[in-house]
Design an enzyme around this catalytic site. Structure first.
Site, PDB file in Angstrom:
ATOM      1  N   LYS A 123       0.860  -1.320  -0.014  1.00 61.35           N
ATOM      2  CA  LYS A 123      -0.050  -0.195   0.156  1.00 61.35           C
ATOM      3  C   LYS A 123       0.888   1.300   0.103  1.00 61.35           C
ATOM      4  O   LYS A 123       0.786   2.122  -0.715  1.00 61.35           O
ATOM      5  CB  LYS A 123      -1.046  -0.096   1.298  1.00 61.35           C
ATOM      6  CG  LYS A 123      -2.040   1.150   1.181  1.00 61.35           C
ATOM      7  CD  LYS A 123      -2.320   1.948   2.536  1.00 61.35           C
ATOM      8  CE  LYS A 123      -1.205   2.719   2.907  1.00 61.35           C
ATOM      9  NZ  LYS A 123      -1.906   3.431   4.142  1.00 61.35           N
ATOM     10  N   ASP A 141      -6.306   0.771   1.249  1.00 66.30           N
ATOM     11  CA  ASP A 141      -6.046   0.925   2.613  1.00 66.30           C
ATOM     12  C   ASP A 141      -7.369   0.309   3.356  1.00 66.30           C
ATOM     13  O   ASP A 141      -8.197  -0.376   2.634  1.00 66.30           O
ATOM     14  CB  ASP A 141      -5.777   2.340   3.133  1.00 66.30           C
ATOM     15  CG  ASP A 141      -7.035   3.239   2.811  1.00 66.30           C
ATOM     16  OD1 ASP A 141      -8.130   2.640   2.133  1.00 66.30           O
ATOM     17  OD2 ASP A 141      -7.038   4.466   3.137  1.00 66.30           O
TER      18      ASP A 141
END
Length: 218
Positions: A123, A141
């Site tokens: 991420k 996320d």
């Protein structure tokens, strides 16, 4: 949950685009290095709390060399208000050292290289690639992981599965901005507690909202 079709996805993206044509990260940063540090700090923390901490930090340490010279003990006072600050301090000092030794103090521009840095997962790497290098990637996320299957945009229960599904299903022309739109939507409208469905610009498309309406009629 039934997945949205291509026309529905395009309509959803066009609405987000009309409302927010040029979405930006809510993290404050001065250069690629400071964005990388801010994203590492933002794990399990709010962007607001990170910005408060980095406001002073980035005045004294906005390069890998300056950060390394602070050391863990010098960094901790700046970030002590953020969760997991000891681990994050160790990661940031180590990644600063790695940037100097392995990449000539420059933030690398590939996911593989970014993920060799301490504290940098998929991420974080994708955020840096998207925001700094303008690559059409999909950082997933907690907000995207929660809302994308709910809306019907993606399938999967892990960040990797949702990322793959989103990349396959969202037309390429929206990929530069899509994660910003979805993150902001999850943060401010489709919240985990008490989602603001009455304020939602995609409620008529959203799979969860339509399912709830059908159940009410039954």
């Amino acid at each position: 949950m039934r997945l949205l079709n291509k026309d529905q996805i395009i309509e959803l993206m066009e609405r987000f685009k009309k409302e927010n044509p040029n979405p930006k990260s809510e993290l404050d940063y001065k250069n690629p290095f400071t964005l990388l540090v801010a994203v590492v700090l933002s794990a399990q923390a709010t962007d607001k709390s990170v910005n408060l901490a980095t406001k002073e930090l980035f005045k004294v340490a906005d390069t890998p060399q300056k950060m390394l010279s602070l050391g863990v003990d010098g960094l901790i006072p700046y970030i002590k208000s953020i969760g997991l600050y000891r681990n994050k301090a160790a990661h940031i000092i180590e990644l600063s050292k790695q940037l100097i030794q392995n990449f000539g103090s420059e933030v690398p521009d590939t996911k593989e290289k970014l993920m060799t840095l301490a504290g940098v997962g998929g991420k974080t790497a994708n955020v840096v690639l998207n925001v700094i290098f303008h690559k059409p990637v999909m950082p997933v996320d907690t907000h995207l992981l929660r809302i994308c299957p709910k809306i019907g945009l993606a399938e999967g229960t892990t960040p990797e599965q949702v990322e793959k599904s989103l990349l396959e299903r969202i037309p390429e022309k929206y990929l530069m901005d899509a994660h910003h739109w979805l993150l902001l939507h999850g943060r401010y409208v489709c919240t985990a507690r008490n989602p603001k469905c009455n304020e939602c610009i995609i409620s008529d498309i959203c799979g969860a909202h339509r399912q709830a309406q059908r159940q009410q009629k039954e």
